[in-house]
Scaffold this motif. Structure first.
Motif, short mmCIF file in Angstrom:
data_model
loop_
_atom_site.label_atom_id
_atom_site.label_comp_id
_atom_site.label_asym_id
_atom_site.label_seq_id
_atom_site.Cartn_x
_atom_site.Cartn_y
_atom_site.Cartn_z
N GLY A 1 0.82 -1.21 0.00
CA GLY A 1 0.00 0.00 0.00
C GLY A 1 0.85 1.26 0.00
O GLY A 1 2.08 1.20 0.16
N LYS A 2 0.20 2.41 -0.15
CA LYS A 2 0.91 3.67 -0.16
C LYS A 2 1.56 3.98 1.19
O LYS A 2 2.43 4.84 1.28
N ASP A 3 1.11 3.30 2.25
CA ASP A 3 1.69 3.51 3.57
C ASP A 3 2.97 2.73 3.77
O ASP A 3 3.60 2.80 4.83
N GLY A 4 3.38 1.94 2.77
CA GLY A 4 4.61 1.15 2.87
C GLY A 4 4.43 -0.22 3.47
O GLY A 4 5.35 -1.04 3.46
N HIS A 5 3.24 -0.54 3.99
CA HIS A 5 2.96 -1.85 4.57
C HIS A 5 2.43 -2.79 3.49
O HIS A 5 1.89 -2.34 2.46
#
Length: 487
Positions: free
Chosen positions: A200-204
């Motif tokens: 995801g865009k959150d890096g997770h």
């Protein structure tokens, strides 16, 4: 006028109200002649709010009215308005109100229509052709009507309910989407993406999962969920349908669903770890995919301490270290008031081939020893004795994996030299500095994530008051124990 098809407009209601007031005020009250019954005016286009319905009395007995806000018919019976049952609604049908929807066949499967009667009476009663028969169409049916097909996982918002939907190519239909389908920039999780891993865009990273309800009625729910640390380390996805499956990594583990692999009891290695700096030997244990020291580090460094300055307690509990000592600040420059970032494994003060664990590696351990959804890793890691009672309850654990967490206490640094909580808690240093995370809004904004405090670092707390482990920041000058992890 046909009885049962009568509806009132507000003009009629005002006339009724005026007549009631005249009667109540004694208009020719001495007359013995009864007033003629008032026959209400018929208006087939009028509709009513429930609270606006006129009083149900003898003159309205048997009259049926349509309440628009409820989409229901009510009939005046025994001086009160009563909901008309579905089986009795045909009392309001005129002879020419025949069903004009036509036949439901394969050719018009999914077609939505409103009958002439529904249109004339403003019922808003839409019907959908499905499996050879007409049934009442929901708002969801109506807003998806005519959408057709789309790219697998495509997201679309309905105009009636404003709900989000995603297209499932395998099922050839639009199904409900959830926040994870849009929040982190992921396309919709669908059947064809089952067990797919996406970032995801959150890096997770997230796993597309068919996570069913845990009840006797199992329903498919295609959802993105966070990928667990064990899954990321091994590449083995643990989904709902994999529950009960066992795999062997460094030790045997069982899938309990929702990404959680639970390790069987730890196996203590026959060959101990020998620290070549001082010749000290440490027992080690395999838990899940990791190999840990099964004892606290007892290597003497410039700023380390024995609890209460007792060498005897050091022999049992190991030494207490500041974060700078744990990170070997002389070599790395990581200490109080300094911010540092060491790439890869941070050996710190650990023996060669071992390193100070980071936050992710600790969570991997906690996930390996916790029961499904209970997050009770502390109980599995604590020893079976030496922990004080708390609130009248036993503070000991079951040490089911051989980790042997002892209540070694804490040293308050900064020159105060205070020792506390021996028997009540232990803390272990992690290699992460004290990042404080702020939860982003629904729109992902990387600038709202962590910032670093120069005087804090992460540590793990295990307490006699609970069966869980807690990762939190604390002052770098405090003294905690160290458990090293094999590279």
């Amino acid at each position: 006028m046909k009885r049962g098809a009568i509806m009132f407009n507000k003009k009629s209601y005002l006339i009724l109200a005026a007549m009631f007031l005249l009667t109540a005020c004694g208009g020719d009250s001495g007359s013995n002649e009864s007033e003629p019954e008032y026959e209400p005016e018929y208006d087939p286009l009028s509709v009513w709010m429930y609270e606006d319905l006129p009083e149900c009395n003898k003159s309205l007995e048997g009259t049926t009215m349509y309440v628009e806000t409820e989409h229901e018919h009510h009939i005046c019976s025994d001086n009160q308005w009563t909901l008309v049952e579905e089986s009795n609604k045909d009392i309001s049908l005129d002879e020419d109100d025949e069903d004009d929807l036509g036949e439901c066949t394969d050719e018009n499967e999914g077609e939505i229509k409103e009958s002439a009667y529904s249109i004339r009476m403003k019922l808003g009663d839409f019907q959908i052709c499905e499996d050879g028969r007409w049934r009442s169409a929901s708002s969801e049916d109506r807003e998806k009507n005519g959408w057709g097909s789309a790219k697998d996982g495509a997201i679309r918002q309905g105009e009636i309910t404003k709900s989000l939907y995603k297209y499932d190519e395998a099922a050839r239909q639009w199904i409900f989407a959830n926040m994870y389908d849009t929040l982190y920039g992921l396309d919709g999780c669908t059947q064809s993406k089952y067990k797919m891993v996406a970032e995801g865009k959150d890096g997770h990273t997230y796993v597309c999962e068919n996570e069913r309800d845990h009840s006797e009625y199992l329903t498919d729910r295609w959802e993105w969920r966070g990928q667990s640390y064990t899954e990321a380390a091994t590449g083995a996805i643990c989904s709902y349908e994999d529950i009960g499956e066992t795999k062997t990594f460094l030790t045997s583990m069982e899938c309990v669903g929702f990404g959680r692999w639970i390790a069987f009891s730890g196996i203590t290695n026959e060959e101990p770890l020998v620290d070549m700096r001082d010749g000290h030997e440490y027992a080690t244990v395999n838990i899940g995919t990791q190999t840990w020291m099964a004892e606290n580090l007892n290597y003497e460094s410039p700023n380390s301490r024995c609890y209460n300055d007792s060498i005897e307690l050091c022999s049992k509990y190991g030494r207490l270290y500041t974060w700078g000592d744990a990170m070997d600040s002389i070599r790395t420059g990581c200490g109080y008031g300094d911010s540092c970032s060491v790439a890869g494994n941070n050996q710190g003060i650990c023996p060669e081939g071992w390193h100070l664990p980071n936050e992710t590696e600790w969570y991997t351990l906690d996930a390996s020893v916790s029961d499904n959804f209970k997050y009770n890793g502390g109980k599995a890691l604590k020893t079976r004795m030496d922990w004080d009672e708390h609130g009248g309850k036993d503070g000991n654990g079951d040490d089911s994996y051989g980790f042997g967490a002892l209540p070694s206490g804490v040293w308050d640094g900064m020159g105060r030299g205070l020792y506390r909580d021996l028997g009540a808690q232990t803390c272990y240093w992690l290699s992460n500095e004290g990042d404080f995370l702020f939860i982003p809004t629904i729109t992902y904004d990387p600038e709202m994530l962590a910032h670093t405090r120069l005087d804090t670092a992460k540590h793990v707390i295990i307490h006699n008051s609970g069966d869980y482990t807690v990762v939190s920041p604390t002052k770098k000058y405090d003294g905690c124990s160290i458990r090293c992890l094999k590279d």
